[in-house]
Design a protein around this motif. Structure first.
Motif, PDB file in Angstrom:
ATOM      1  N   VAL A 103       9.682 -21.915 -46.811  1.00  0.00           N
ATOM      2  CA  VAL A 103       9.937 -21.101 -45.626  1.00  0.00           C
ATOM      3  C   VAL A 103      10.149 -22.056 -44.455  1.00  0.00           C
ATOM      4  O   VAL A 103       9.202 -22.721 -44.022  1.00  0.00           O
ATOM      5  CB  VAL A 103       8.756 -20.140 -45.342  1.00  0.00           C
ATOM      6  N   CYS A 104      11.402 -22.131 -43.978  1.00  0.00           N
ATOM      7  CA  CYS A 104      11.701 -23.068 -42.899  1.00  0.00           C
ATOM      8  C   CYS A 104      13.057 -22.756 -42.272  1.00  0.00           C
ATOM      9  O   CYS A 104      13.931 -22.207 -42.926  1.00  0.00           O
ATOM     10  CB  CYS A 104      11.692 -24.508 -43.407  1.00  0.00           C
ATOM     11  N   GLN A 105      13.193 -23.114 -41.016  1.00  0.00           N
ATOM     12  CA  GLN A 105      14.498 -23.058 -40.351  1.00  0.00           C
ATOM     13  C   GLN A 105      15.264 -24.350 -40.627  1.00  0.00           C
ATOM     14  O   GLN A 105      16.476 -24.336 -40.788  1.00  0.00           O
ATOM     15  CB  GLN A 105      14.333 -22.896 -38.840  1.00  0.00           C
ATOM     16  N   VAL A 106      14.545 -25.458 -40.613  1.00  0.00           N
ATOM     17  CA  VAL A 106      15.112 -26.771 -40.913  1.00  0.00           C
ATOM     18  C   VAL A 106      14.149 -27.490 -41.853  1.00  0.00           C
ATOM     19  O   VAL A 106      12.946 -27.268 -41.778  1.00  0.00           O
ATOM     20  CB  VAL A 106      15.319 -27.621 -39.623  1.00  0.00           C
ATOM     21  N   PRO A 107      14.651 -28.282 -42.757  1.00  0.00           N
ATOM     22  CA  PRO A 107      16.053 -28.559 -43.027  1.00  0.00           C
ATOM     23  C   PRO A 107      16.663 -27.461 -43.888  1.00  0.00           C
ATOM     24  O   PRO A 107      15.940 -26.613 -44.424  1.00  0.00           O
ATOM     25  CB  PRO A 107      16.002 -29.872 -43.811  1.00  0.00           C
ATOM     26  N   ARG A 108      17.965 -27.507 -44.069  1.00  0.00           N
ATOM     27  CA  ARG A 108      18.622 -26.608 -45.015  1.00  0.00           C
ATOM     28  C   ARG A 108      18.254 -27.097 -46.414  1.00  0.00           C
ATOM     29  O   ARG A 108      18.381 -28.269 -46.726  1.00  0.00           O
ATOM     30  CB  ARG A 108      20.120 -26.607 -44.797  1.00  0.00           C
ATOM     31  N   ILE A 109      17.763 -26.198 -47.233  1.00  0.00           N
ATOM     32  CA  ILE A 109      17.261 -26.568 -48.557  1.00  0.00           C
ATOM     33  C   ILE A 109      18.374 -26.629 -49.598  1.00  0.00           C
ATOM     34  O   ILE A 109      18.340 -27.452 -50.516  1.00  0.00           O
ATOM     35  CB  ILE A 109      16.150 -25.590 -49.000  1.00  0.00           C
ATOM     36  N   GLY A 110      19.384 -25.796 -49.463  1.00  0.00           N
ATOM     37  CA  GLY A 110      20.453 -25.712 -50.459  1.00  0.00           C
ATOM     38  C   GLY A 110      21.000 -27.042 -50.936  1.00  0.00           C
ATOM     39  O   GLY A 110      21.111 -27.272 -52.155  1.00  0.00           O
ATOM     40  N   PRO A 111      21.342 -27.963 -50.026  1.00  0.00           N
ATOM     41  CA  PRO A 111      21.900 -29.238 -50.472  1.00  0.00           C
ATOM     42  C   PRO A 111      20.922 -30.103 -51.274  1.00  0.00           C
ATOM     43  O   PRO A 111      21.342 -31.045 -51.949  1.00  0.00           O
ATOM     44  CB  PRO A 111      22.274 -29.944 -49.162  1.00  0.00           C
ATOM     45  N   HIS A 112      19.626 -29.783 -51.221  1.00  0.00           N
ATOM     46  CA  HIS A 112      18.595 -30.591 -51.878  1.00  0.00           C
ATOM     47  C   HIS A 112      17.939 -29.876 -53.052  1.00  0.00           C
ATOM     48  O   HIS A 112      17.089 -30.456 -53.730  1.00  0.00           O
ATOM     49  CB  HIS A 112      17.526 -30.990 -50.858  1.00  0.00           C
ATOM     50  N   ARG A 113      18.343 -28.626 -53.276  1.00  0.00           N
ATOM     51  CA  ARG A 113      17.687 -27.790 -54.295  1.00  0.00           C
ATOM     52  C   ARG A 113      17.698 -28.451 -55.679  1.00  0.00           C
ATOM     53  O   ARG A 113      16.666 -28.531 -56.347  1.00  0.00           O
ATOM     54  CB  ARG A 113      18.364 -26.433 -54.348  1.00  0.00           C
ATOM     55  N   ASP A 114      18.847 -28.916 -56.140  1.00  0.00           N
ATOM     56  CA  ASP A 114      18.918 -29.501 -57.483  1.00  0.00           C
ATOM     57  C   ASP A 114      18.019 -30.721 -57.620  1.00  0.00           C
ATOM     58  O   ASP A 114      17.363 -30.908 -58.648  1.00  0.00           O
ATOM     59  CB  ASP A 114      20.355 -29.863 -57.843  1.00  0.00           C
ATOM     60  N   ALA A 115      17.989 -31.561 -56.593  1.00  0.00           N
ATOM     61  CA  ALA A 115      17.129 -32.748 -56.640  1.00  0.00           C
ATOM     62  C   ALA A 115      15.658 -32.344 -56.693  1.00  0.00           C
ATOM     63  O   ALA A 115      14.854 -32.976 -57.397  1.00  0.00           O
ATOM     64  CB  ALA A 115      17.393 -33.652 -55.439  1.00  0.00           C
ATOM     65  N   MET A 116      15.293 -31.289 -55.974  1.00  0.00           N
ATOM     66  CA  MET A 116      13.902 -30.818 -55.988  1.00  0.00           C
ATOM     67  C   MET A 116      13.546 -30.241 -57.360  1.00  0.00           C
ATOM     68  O   MET A 116      12.461 -30.518 -57.879  1.00  0.00           O
ATOM     69  CB  MET A 116      13.682 -29.773 -54.899  1.00  0.00           C
ATOM     70  N   VAL A 117      14.444 -29.445 -57.921  1.00  0.00           N
ATOM     71  CA  VAL A 117      14.194 -28.887 -59.256  1.00  0.00           C
ATOM     72  C   VAL A 117      13.987 -30.014 -60.258  1.00  0.00           C
ATOM     73  O   VAL A 117      13.040 -29.995 -61.050  1.00  0.00           O
ATOM     74  CB  VAL A 117      15.348 -27.956 -59.690  1.00  0.00           C
ATOM     75  N   GLU A 118      14.863 -31.007 -60.217  1.00  0.00           N
ATOM     76  CA  GLU A 118      14.762 -32.153 -61.135  1.00  0.00           C
ATOM     77  C   GLU A 118      13.440 -32.891 -60.933  1.00  0.00           C
ATOM     78  O   GLU A 118      12.757 -33.245 -61.893  1.00  0.00           O
ATOM     79  CB  GLU A 118      15.940 -33.101 -60.912  1.00  0.00           C
TER      80      GLU A 118
END
Length: 160
Positions: free
Chosen positions: A100-115
């Motif tokens: 839950v956040c306004q920043v940063p945008r999570i989408g560009p980092h989602r795959d790296a976080m899942v991995e």
């Protein structure tokens, strides 16, 4: 037998700290304040996994009063929780995380976080979900003062 555990964490955003989410360091002028690296994602997941085996919470296992955890990487916390689950004969079925956040945008980092989360927990990527939402400018996350995380862990344990 199946069990579900829930975890939540939040930390303020401050200058002069790295921003680590889901075990991934993101480029940012602000980072999360805390005793460890303050990775709210891994903290929430750690509490969720601990909850599945009724093993207390992250503060009980890694108290901020203990200097050995100062600046520690939160992957150690999640890994320890998974090790405790496995020692109880359990295995992770699914980990579900919402940031839950306004920043940063999570989408560009989602795959790296899942991995990263899958690697730390020792599960396939398909057993990890990372989602994000804003609060439409409301509250401390909406004012960009901090980040919150909520997590659910679903596990299988032997019947006792």
């Amino acid at each position: 037998m199946n069990r579900v555990g829930f975890g939540v964490d939040l930390h303020p955003l401050v200058a002069g700290r790295p921003l680590v989410l889901g075990g991934v360091t993101l480029e940012s002028d602000l980072g999360l304040a805390g005793h460890s690296d303050a990775d709210v994602a891994l903290h929430a997941l750690t509490d969720a996994v601990l909850g599945t085996i009724a093993a207390g919470d992250i503060g009980m296992h890694f108290p901020p009063s203990d200097p050995q955890w100062r600046g520690a990487s939160s992957h150690r916390f999640l890994r320890q929780a998974v090790d405790l689950l496995q020692a109880a004969g359990g295995r992770i079925v699914h980990l579900d995380l919402t940031l839950v956040c306004q920043v940063p945008r999570i989408g560009p980092h989602r795959d790296a976080m899942v991995e990263s989360i899958a690697r730390i927990a020792g599960v396939e990527r398909g057993r990890v979900s990372v989602k994000a939402t804003t609060t439409e400018g409301l509250g401390f996350t909406g004012r960009r003062e901090g980040i919150a995380a909520q997590a659910i862990a679903t596990v299988e344990l032997p019947r006792r």
